[in-house]
Structure formats: C-alpha cells, structure tokens
Design a protein around this motif. Structure first.
Motif, PDB file in Angstrom:
ATOM      1  N   GLY A 167       0.827  -1.204   0.000  1.00 39.43           N
ATOM      2  CA  GLY A 167       0.000   0.000   0.000  1.00 39.43           C
ATOM      3  C   GLY A 167       0.864   1.257   0.000  1.00 39.43           C
ATOM      4  N   GLY A 168       0.268   2.348  -0.433  1.00 36.12           N
ATOM      5  CA  GLY A 168       0.914   3.655  -0.292  1.00 36.12           C
ATOM      6  C   GLY A 168       2.098   3.908  -1.199  1.00 36.12           C
ATOM      7  N   VAL A 169       2.222   3.152  -2.295  1.00 31.00           N
ATOM      8  CA  VAL A 169       3.401   3.327  -3.157  1.00 31.00           C
ATOM      9  C   VAL A 169       3.246   4.459  -4.168  1.00 31.00           C
ATOM     10  CG1 VAL A 169       4.266   0.967  -2.939  1.00 31.00           C
ATOM     11  CG2 VAL A 169       2.574   1.488  -4.685  1.00 31.00           C
ATOM     12  N   GLY A 170       1.994   4.848  -4.454  1.00 29.56           N
ATOM     13  CA  GLY A 170       1.778   5.952  -5.399  1.00 29.56           C
ATOM     14  C   GLY A 170       0.820   5.644  -6.543  1.00 29.56           C
ATOM     15  N   LYS A 171       0.036   4.570  -6.402  1.00 31.95           N
ATOM     16  CA  LYS A 171      -0.909   4.205  -7.478  1.00 31.95           C
ATOM     17  C   LYS A 171      -1.888   5.342  -7.769  1.00 31.95           C
ATOM     18  CE  LYS A 171      -2.463   0.651  -5.177  1.00 31.95           C
ATOM     19  NZ  LYS A 171      -1.533   0.711  -4.051  1.00 31.95           N
ATOM     20  N   SER A 172      -2.552   5.814  -6.706  1.00 29.51           N
ATOM     21  CA  SER A 172      -3.580   6.849  -6.910  1.00 29.51           C
ATOM     22  C   SER A 172      -2.946   8.138  -7.423  1.00 29.51           C
ATOM     23  CB  SER A 172      -4.325   7.114  -5.595  1.00 29.51           C
ATOM     24  OG  SER A 172      -4.925   5.923  -5.141  1.00 29.51           O
ATOM     25  N   THR A 173      -1.775   8.452  -6.899  1.00 23.53           N
ATOM     26  CA  THR A 173      -1.070   9.669  -7.318  1.00 23.53           C
ATOM     27  C   THR A 173      -0.734   9.606  -8.807  1.00 23.53           C
ATOM     28  OG1 THR A 173      -0.144   9.896  -5.108  1.00 23.53           O
ATOM     29  CG2 THR A 173       0.996  11.064  -6.869  1.00 23.53           C
ATOM     30  N   LEU A 174      -0.232   8.464  -9.240  1.00 26.04           N
ATOM     31  CA  LEU A 174       0.118   8.309 -10.661  1.00 26.04           C
ATOM     32  C   LEU A 174      -1.126   8.284 -11.545  1.00 26.04           C
ATOM     33  CD1 LEU A 174       2.923   5.670 -11.258  1.00 26.04           C
ATOM     34  CD2 LEU A 174       3.009   8.140 -11.585  1.00 26.04           C
TER      35      LEU A 174
ATOM     36  N   SER B 152     -12.805   0.925  -0.417  1.00 27.63           N
ATOM     37  CA  SER B 152     -12.777   1.103   1.046  1.00 27.63           C
ATOM     38  C   SER B 152     -12.114   2.439   1.397  1.00 27.63           C
ATOM     39  CB  SER B 152     -12.056  -0.059   1.723  1.00 27.63           C
ATOM     40  OG  SER B 152     -10.717  -0.106   1.295  1.00 27.63           O
ATOM     41  N   GLN B 153     -11.171   2.893   0.563  1.00 27.59           N
ATOM     42  CA  GLN B 153     -10.505   4.183   0.836  1.00 27.59           C
ATOM     43  C   GLN B 153     -11.079   5.311  -0.008  1.00 27.59           C
ATOM     44  OE1 GLN B 153      -6.168   4.233   2.047  1.00 27.59           O
ATOM     45  NE2 GLN B 153      -6.131   2.662   0.465  1.00 27.59           N
ATOM     46  N   GLY B 154     -11.396   5.019  -1.266  1.00 30.62           N
ATOM     47  CA  GLY B 154     -11.943   6.055  -2.156  1.00 30.62           C
ATOM     48  C   GLY B 154     -11.033   7.259  -2.322  1.00 30.62           C
TER      49      GLY B 154
ATOM     50  N   LEU C 174       9.568  10.407  -9.155  1.00 32.68           N
ATOM     51  CA  LEU C 174       8.900  11.419  -8.323  1.00 32.68           C
ATOM     52  C   LEU C 174       9.535  11.466  -6.942  1.00 32.68           C
ATOM     53  CD1 LEU C 174       5.155  10.653  -9.094  1.00 32.68           C
ATOM     54  CD2 LEU C 174       6.533  12.552  -9.976  1.00 32.68           C
ATOM     55  N   PRO C 175      10.183  12.558  -6.575  1.00 30.42           N
ATOM     56  CA  PRO C 175      10.728  12.643  -5.223  1.00 30.42           C
ATOM     57  C   PRO C 175       9.615  12.786  -4.185  1.00 30.42           C
ATOM     58  CG  PRO C 175      11.026  14.742  -6.367  1.00 30.42           C
ATOM     59  CD  PRO C 175      10.411  13.791  -7.354  1.00 30.42           C
ATOM     60  N   GLU C 176       9.892  12.325  -2.999  1.00 30.37           N
ATOM     61  CA  GLU C 176       8.942  12.484  -1.883  1.00 30.37           C
ATOM     62  C   GLU C 176       9.044  13.937  -1.415  1.00 30.37           C
ATOM     63  OE1 GLU C 176       7.222   9.888   0.029  1.00 30.37           O
ATOM     64  OE2 GLU C 176       6.479  11.421   1.401  1.00 30.37           O
ATOM     65  N   LYS C 177       8.010  14.727  -1.627  1.00 29.33           N
ATOM     66  CA  LYS C 177       8.076  16.158  -1.312  1.00 29.33           C
ATOM     67  C   LYS C 177       6.764  16.657  -0.719  1.00 29.33           C
ATOM     68  CE  LYS C 177      12.164  17.169  -3.043  1.00 29.33           C
ATOM     69  NZ  LYS C 177      13.280  17.618  -2.254  1.00 29.33           N
ATOM     70  N   THR C 178       6.899  17.544   0.259  1.00 29.50           N
ATOM     71  CA  THR C 178       5.721  18.162   0.868  1.00 29.50           C
ATOM     72  C   THR C 178       4.904  18.909  -0.191  1.00 29.50           C
ATOM     73  OG1 THR C 178       7.048  18.486   2.829  1.00 29.50           O
ATOM     74  CG2 THR C 178       4.987  19.696   2.739  1.00 29.50           C
TER      75      THR C 178
HETATM   76  N1  ATP Z   1       6.047  11.987  -4.396  1.00 29.89           N
HETATM   77  C1  ATP Z   1       5.324  12.156  -3.283  1.00 29.89           C
HETATM   78  N2  ATP Z   1       5.656  13.102  -2.370  1.00 29.89           N
HETATM   79  C2  ATP Z   1       4.924  13.257  -1.257  1.00 29.89           C
HETATM   80  N3  ATP Z   1       3.851  12.518  -0.949  1.00 29.89           N
HETATM   81  C3  ATP Z   1       3.472  11.569  -1.812  1.00 29.89           C
HETATM   82  C4  ATP Z   1       4.175  11.329  -3.024  1.00 29.89           C
HETATM   83  N4  ATP Z   1       3.552  10.309  -3.684  1.00 29.89           N
HETATM   84  C5  ATP Z   1       2.521   9.952  -2.915  1.00 29.89           C
HETATM   85  N5  ATP Z   1       2.475  10.689  -1.788  1.00 29.89           N
HETATM   86  C6  ATP Z   1       1.509  10.567  -0.692  1.00 29.89           C
HETATM   87  O1  ATP Z   1       1.666   9.264  -0.162  1.00 29.89           O
HETATM   88  C7  ATP Z   1       0.415   8.681   0.155  1.00 29.89           C
HETATM   89  C8  ATP Z   1       0.226   7.402  -0.649  1.00 29.89           C
HETATM   90  O2  ATP Z   1       0.182   7.734  -2.032  1.00 29.89           O
HETATM   91  P1  ATP Z   1      -0.968   7.115  -2.946  1.00 29.89           P
HETATM   92  O3  ATP Z   1      -2.293   7.300  -2.300  1.00 29.89           O
HETATM   93  O4  ATP Z   1      -0.768   7.640  -4.319  1.00 29.89           O
HETATM   94  O5  ATP Z   1      -0.522   5.597  -2.901  1.00 29.89           O
HETATM   95  P2  ATP Z   1      -1.403   4.317  -3.256  1.00 29.89           P
HETATM   96  O6  ATP Z   1      -0.453   3.303  -3.804  1.00 29.89           O
HETATM   97  O7  ATP Z   1      -2.550   4.679  -4.081  1.00 29.89           O
HETATM   98  O8  ATP Z   1      -1.888   3.890  -1.794  1.00 29.89           O
HETATM   99  P3  ATP Z   1      -2.988   2.753  -1.431  1.00 29.89           P
HETATM  100  O9  ATP Z   1      -2.262   1.465  -1.603  1.00 29.89           O
HETATM  101  O10 ATP Z   1      -3.324   3.054  -0.022  1.00 29.89           O
HETATM  102  O11 ATP Z   1      -4.119   2.921  -2.403  1.00 29.89           O
HETATM  103  C9  ATP Z   1      -0.621   9.758  -0.161  1.00 29.89           C
HETATM  104  O12 ATP Z   1      -0.891  10.461   1.026  1.00 29.89           O
HETATM  105  C10 ATP Z   1       0.072  10.631  -1.169  1.00 29.89           C
HETATM  106  O13 ATP Z   1      -0.404  11.968  -1.145  1.00 29.89           O
END
Ligand code: ATP
Ligand code: MG
Length: 217
Positions: A12-19, A42-44, A169-173
């Motif tokens: 979880g949380g790797v960046g799927k939704s962000t991408l 479940s998360q939406g 994508l760097p991890e950035k605020t």
């Molecule tokens: N490059 C980034 N810099 C800072 N925050 C990020 C970055 N990429 C993602 N995040 C944050 O990290 C969290 C997880 O990202 P995201 O929701 O895209 O992952 P996900 O793979 O969809 O997670 P899940 O498995 O829970 O669906 C989110 O709060 C998102 O805003």
C-alpha cells in the motif's frame, strides 16, 4: 476503442492513486475523455481527490468513479477514450483482473529493496499468469534525492527483465500539498517539482503511445 491503463501494487501507499491522477490529468488536458476507475472503494482516495478538485474549480475536469470490480468499470468504459484503473493494494485477484484488461500495467515502486523486491515478485506473478512483460512498466515514486540510488534501482529493475519509466517522483511536501488541493502533481506550483512530474508523465505517455502502435500492427 477505450485505452485501458492499470495502476497496481501489492504494497500500500506506493503511489498508485497519485500516478493515476497525474496520467489522467495529462490526457484530459490534451482533450481526451478520461475516467479514473477507483477500485479501492474502502478508501476512495481518488474519489475524494476529485471532490477537492471540484471544490477548487480546477480545470481540466477529470472524471473519477468508484467501482467494486473491473467488470463493472468496463460496462461504462466505451463512453471514454481512456480508463485508468486505480487498483487496491494487497489483492492479487483484483490486480490480475486489472492487468488482463489493460494495454499497460504500471507498477509504482520505491527504491528500497523492501519495495523493489515485492514489486518485481508481483511483475513475475503477472507474467506467470499470462501478462506479457512488455505490457508492464515500473515507475519510481516517492524517491530520495540520491541519484546513484535511483540508478541502482533502475539497473535492478532492468536486470529483472522489466522496463522502467524515465524520471522519478521525489517524496516532497509540495506534492502532498498539491494533492490535498485536488491537483495532479504536474499542477504543482514549484517549477522543479512540476518538471519532475512532467518528465515521468511524458515517459509513461510515450510508452502508452508505443503500446498503441504495437497493437495497431
Ligand atoms: N512523491 C510524493 N511526495 C509526497 N507525498 C506523496 C508522493 N507520492 C505519494 N504521496 C503521498 O503518499 C500517500 C500514498 O500515495 P498514494 O495514495 O498515491 O498511494 P497508493 O499506492 O494509491 O496507496 P494505497 O495502496 O493506499 O491505495 C498519499 O498520502 C500521497 O499523497
Ligand atoms: Mg490508492
């Protein structure tokens, strides 16, 4: 025909939704009718993001809809030029369903072996289940600022037999804040962060275009 793209991961949380949101926004901006199928009901996450995007009156409009299954999403797919599946974590059956429907499956990954190994295992599992390796693309998300670490991860992925999108994508605020405002990462105000998001997005778009050409042959 609707072009279908999948975002999947085991972790979880790797960046799927962000991408999913980044790619959807780039195509929507180019005039495509795009829908994100939010399969993580479940998360939406993407569904909530769409609401924030609307509240802030951001253009272009990006359609997002929650669906319980890929089959349900496919029923409305013909209304769109592109459907992006934003997958749930920890669901092999859901992941396979997404991959089987998609012209390209994108696997976001971090750089640590703890992230890379399960992502490569997942790719192998997809291939074992009949997904061609050339329909799988890794994308490096939430990376640090050490260029050599990024290059090592790139080599690791390529040795495992998979392609990886250029850029990362760097991890950035700044990115987190942008997401909080309903923006895609390419809509962030900082030019350097915008450039990084655009580079990764363009590489994914190039791979998708290549995939379309291959399928047309
Ligand atoms: N490059 C980034 N810099 C800072 N925050 C990020 C970055 N990429 C993602 N995040 C944050 O990290 C969290 C997880 O990202 P995201 O929701 O895209 O992952 P996900 O793979 O969809 O997670 P899940 O498995 O829970 O669906 C989110 O709060 C998102 O805003
Ligand atoms: Mg998600």
């Amino acid at each position: 025909m609707t072009l279908m793209i999948g975002m999947v991961s085991q972790k979880g949380g790797v960046g799927k939704s962000t991408l999913a949101r980044l790619i959807a926004r780039e195509y929507a901006q180019a005039g495509w009718r795009v829908k994100i199928a939010d399969l993580d009901i479940s998360q939406g996450t993407s569904t909530d993001w769409k609401q924030r995007r609307e509240q802030n009156s951001l253009e272009p409009e990006v359609a997002v809809e929650p669906f319980r299954t890929v089959a349900q999403a496919r029923k409305v797919a013909e209304l769109y030029d592109m459907m992006i599946y934003d997958g749930p974590p920890h669901s092999m059956s859901g992941t396979l369903e997404i991959s089987r429907s998609s012209a390209l499956t994108i696997l976001p990954t971090g750089l640590a072996l703890d992230d890379l190994r399960p992502t490569i295992m997942l790719a192998h599992e997809l291939v074992d289940n009949g997904i061609p390796a050339d329909r799988i693309l890794f994308a490096m998300c939430r990376v640090g600022d050490r260029e050599n670490e990024i290059e090592e991860a790139r080599t690791y992925i390529s040795r495992a037999g998979y392609a990886c999108a250029a850029g990362s994508l760097p991890e950035k605020t700044g990115y987190r804040r942008a997401s909080d405002e309903g923006k895609a990462l390419s809509e962030v105000t900082y030019p350097s962060l915008k450039g990084r998001a655009e580079e990764l997005a363009q590489s994914i778009i190039d791979t998708i275009s290549h995939q379309i050409q291959e399928e047309a042959v």
